[in-house]
Design a protein around this motif. Structure first.
Motif, PDB file in Angstrom:
ATOM      1  N   SER A  21      95.386  -5.908  47.038  1.00  0.00           N
ATOM      2  CA  SER A  21      94.240  -5.377  46.300  1.00  0.00           C
ATOM      3  C   SER A  21      92.976  -5.846  47.011  1.00  0.00           C
ATOM      4  CB  SER A  21      94.279  -5.892  44.860  1.00  0.00           C
ATOM      5  OG  SER A  21      93.169  -5.424  44.144  1.00  0.00           O
ATOM      6  N   VAL A  22      92.016  -4.943  47.167  1.00  0.00           N
ATOM      7  CA  VAL A  22      90.810  -5.263  47.918  1.00  0.00           C
ATOM      8  C   VAL A  22      89.592  -4.872  47.075  1.00  0.00           C
ATOM      9  CG1 VAL A  22      89.564  -4.903  50.080  1.00  0.00           C
ATOM     10  CG2 VAL A  22      92.066  -4.753  50.051  1.00  0.00           C
ATOM     11  N   TYR A  23      88.652  -5.789  46.935  1.00  0.00           N
ATOM     12  CA  TYR A  23      87.431  -5.467  46.209  1.00  0.00           C
ATOM     13  C   TYR A  23      86.260  -6.215  46.809  1.00  0.00           C
ATOM     14  CZ  TYR A  23      88.346  -9.897  43.753  1.00  0.00           C
ATOM     15  OH  TYR A  23      88.595 -11.208  43.445  1.00  0.00           O
ATOM     16  N   GLU A  24      85.074  -5.745  46.475  1.00  0.00           N
ATOM     17  CA  GLU A  24      83.854  -6.382  46.953  1.00  0.00           C
ATOM     18  C   GLU A  24      83.148  -7.038  45.778  1.00  0.00           C
ATOM     19  OE1 GLU A  24      80.318  -5.351  50.054  1.00  0.00           O
ATOM     20  OE2 GLU A  24      80.950  -3.747  48.711  1.00  0.00           O
ATOM     21  N   LYS A  25      82.753  -8.309  45.965  1.00  0.00           N
ATOM     22  CA  LYS A  25      82.069  -9.050  44.911  1.00  0.00           C
ATOM     23  C   LYS A  25      81.225 -10.145  45.559  1.00  0.00           C
ATOM     24  CE  LYS A  25      82.881 -11.619  40.669  1.00  0.00           C
ATOM     25  NZ  LYS A  25      83.866 -12.184  39.767  1.00  0.00           N
ATOM     26  N   ASP A  26      80.014 -10.291  45.080  1.00  0.00           N
ATOM     27  CA  ASP A  26      79.116 -11.348  45.557  1.00  0.00           C
ATOM     28  C   ASP A  26      78.986 -11.349  47.079  1.00  0.00           C
ATOM     29  OD1 ASP A  26      78.781 -12.174  42.906  1.00  0.00           O
ATOM     30  OD2 ASP A  26      80.464 -13.586  43.043  1.00  0.00           O
ATOM     31  N   ASN A  27      78.794 -10.156  47.646  1.00  0.00           N
ATOM     32  CA  ASN A  27      78.607  -9.990  49.090  1.00  0.00           C
ATOM     33  C   ASN A  27      79.817 -10.439  49.913  1.00  0.00           C
ATOM     34  OD1 ASN A  27      75.965  -8.894  48.871  1.00  0.00           O
ATOM     35  ND2 ASN A  27      75.208 -10.963  48.487  1.00  0.00           N
ATOM     36  N   LYS A  28      80.984 -10.391  49.294  1.00  0.00           N
ATOM     37  CA  LYS A  28      82.232 -10.710  50.002  1.00  0.00           C
ATOM     38  C   LYS A  28      83.248  -9.605  49.752  1.00  0.00           C
ATOM     39  CE  LYS A  28      81.799 -15.690  49.673  1.00  0.00           C
ATOM     40  NZ  LYS A  28      82.351 -16.915  49.127  1.00  0.00           N
ATOM     41  N   ILE A  29      84.066  -9.367  50.736  1.00  0.00           N
ATOM     42  CA  ILE A  29      85.246  -8.526  50.559  1.00  0.00           C
ATOM     43  C   ILE A  29      86.393  -9.479  50.289  1.00  0.00           C
ATOM     44  CG2 ILE A  29      86.861  -6.926  51.648  1.00  0.00           C
ATOM     45  CD1 ILE A  29      84.493  -5.857  53.289  1.00  0.00           C
ATOM     46  N   VAL A  30      87.059  -9.282  49.167  1.00  0.00           N
ATOM     47  CA  VAL A  30      88.154 -10.157  48.752  1.00  0.00           C
ATOM     48  C   VAL A  30      89.452  -9.368  48.871  1.00  0.00           C
ATOM     49  CG1 VAL A  30      89.090 -11.563  46.884  1.00  0.00           C
ATOM     50  CG2 VAL A  30      86.603 -11.332  47.148  1.00  0.00           C
ATOM     51  N   LEU A  31      90.393  -9.910  49.613  1.00  0.00           N
ATOM     52  CA  LEU A  31      91.703  -9.295  49.800  1.00  0.00           C
ATOM     53  C   LEU A  31      92.724 -10.156  49.078  1.00  0.00           C
ATOM     54  CD1 LEU A  31      90.091  -9.285  52.854  1.00  0.00           C
ATOM     55  CD2 LEU A  31      91.764  -7.466  53.065  1.00  0.00           C
ATOM     56  N   MET A  32      93.326  -9.595  48.042  1.00  0.00           N
ATOM     57  CA  MET A  32      94.273 -10.338  47.213  1.00  0.00           C
ATOM     58  C   MET A  32      95.699  -9.972  47.610  1.00  0.00           C
ATOM     59  SD  MET A  32      92.451 -12.249  45.200  1.00  0.00           S
ATOM     60  CE  MET A  32      93.749 -12.793  44.111  1.00  0.00           C
ATOM     61  N   ALA A  33      96.359 -10.875  48.307  1.00  0.00           N
ATOM     62  CA  ALA A  33      97.755 -10.672  48.677  1.00  0.00           C
ATOM     63  C   ALA A  33      98.624 -10.790  47.428  1.00  0.00           C
ATOM     64  CB  ALA A  33      98.175 -11.710  49.714  1.00  0.00           C
ATOM     65  N   SER A  34      99.719 -10.057  47.415  1.00  0.00           N
ATOM     66  CA  SER A  34     100.566 -10.034  46.213  1.00  0.00           C
ATOM     67  C   SER A  34     101.955 -10.595  46.475  1.00  0.00           C
ATOM     68  CB  SER A  34     100.709  -8.596  45.706  1.00  0.00           C
ATOM     69  OG  SER A  34     101.490  -7.842  46.616  1.00  0.00           O
ATOM     70  N   ASN A  35     102.608 -10.890  45.370  1.00  0.00           N
ATOM     71  CA  ASN A  35     104.043 -11.149  45.351  1.00  0.00           C
ATOM     72  C   ASN A  35     104.671  -9.955  44.651  1.00  0.00           C
ATOM     73  OD1 ASN A  35     103.738 -13.709  46.470  1.00  0.00           O
ATOM     74  ND2 ASN A  35     103.690 -14.721  44.499  1.00  0.00           N
ATOM     75  N   ASN A  36     105.670  -9.364  45.259  1.00  0.00           N
ATOM     76  CA  ASN A  36     106.380  -8.239  44.656  1.00  0.00           C
ATOM     77  C   ASN A  36     107.474  -8.817  43.769  1.00  0.00           C
ATOM     78  OD1 ASN A  36     108.034  -6.059  44.038  1.00  0.00           O
ATOM     79  ND2 ASN A  36     107.849  -5.133  46.062  1.00  0.00           N
ATOM     80  N   MET A  37     107.282  -8.715  42.457  1.00  0.00           N
ATOM     81  CA  MET A  37     108.236  -9.268  41.499  1.00  0.00           C
ATOM     82  C   MET A  37     109.219  -8.214  41.003  1.00  0.00           C
ATOM     83  SD  MET A  37     107.064 -12.248  41.772  1.00  0.00           S
ATOM     84  CE  MET A  37     107.968 -13.168  40.564  1.00  0.00           C
ATOM     85  N   GLY A  38     109.222  -7.061  41.648  1.00  0.00           N
ATOM     86  CA  GLY A  38     110.173  -6.017  41.291  1.00  0.00           C
ATOM     87  C   GLY A  38     109.739  -5.201  40.093  1.00  0.00           C
ATOM     88  N   LEU A  39     110.623  -4.338  39.686  1.00  0.00           N
ATOM     89  CA  LEU A  39     110.342  -3.394  38.605  1.00  0.00           C
ATOM     90  C   LEU A  39     109.946  -4.095  37.303  1.00  0.00           C
ATOM     91  CD1 LEU A  39     110.324  -0.390  37.859  1.00  0.00           C
ATOM     92  CD2 LEU A  39     112.750  -0.576  37.327  1.00  0.00           C
TER      93      LEU A  39
END
Length: 145
Positions: A92-110
């Motif tokens: 997930s990628v978003y911009e906040k407070d003049n930063k681009i934040v890239l949130m890596a995930s854990n795939n926990m399945g269905l």
């Protein structure tokens, strides 16, 4: 807030915008962009930034609609929710407070979906070059499980 998501499957990347509904929660939204795994990282980042710029606020969505999920899966080239969690990672990628934040995930399945532990996030200045954002995205994707 500008926001998007990038999924890496066994055979492709899928990028889509993330918008905010009138109810306050995030929803996947157009554009949906599919790229080959051999695409240049610069092209992937440019598509990701394009999707972020397309995110909207106060989107009206019928939260009871059964077609919303079906359409989302169709746009991603998937037949069902199980395929969403099979051999895939998400950032997930978003911009906040003049930063681009890239949130890596854990795939926990269905049953558990994608989770985003804060210790896996990668941050970079919003004014970073395409090359710097490429490096940050590679790092974030490498932190996904």
């Amino acid at each position: 807030m500008r926001s998007a998501a990038i999924f890496k499957f066994a055979d492709r990347y899928v990028i889509h915008s993330d918008s905010t509904s009138v109810h306050g929660f995030g929803i996947a939204s157009d554009p949906y962009i599919t790229l080959s795994l051999v695409s240049a990282m610069e092209d992937i980042v440019k598509s990701l930034l394009f999707a972020m710029n397309a995110s909207k606020i106060n989107v009206i969505v019928d939260v009871r609609s059964k077609t919303f999920l079906k359409e989302h899966l169709k746009f991603m080239g998937l037949k069902n929710r199980n395929e969403l969690y099979t051999n895939s990672i998400c950032c997930s990628v978003y911009e906040k407070d003049n930063k681009i934040v890239l949130m890596a995930s854990n795939n926990m399945g269905l049953s558990g979906g994608f989770t985003y532990p804060s210790e896996k996030k990668v941050e970079i200045a919003s004014i970073a070059s395409i090359e710097e954002i490429c490096s940050a995205l590679v790092e974030a994707l490498s932190r996904c499980e």
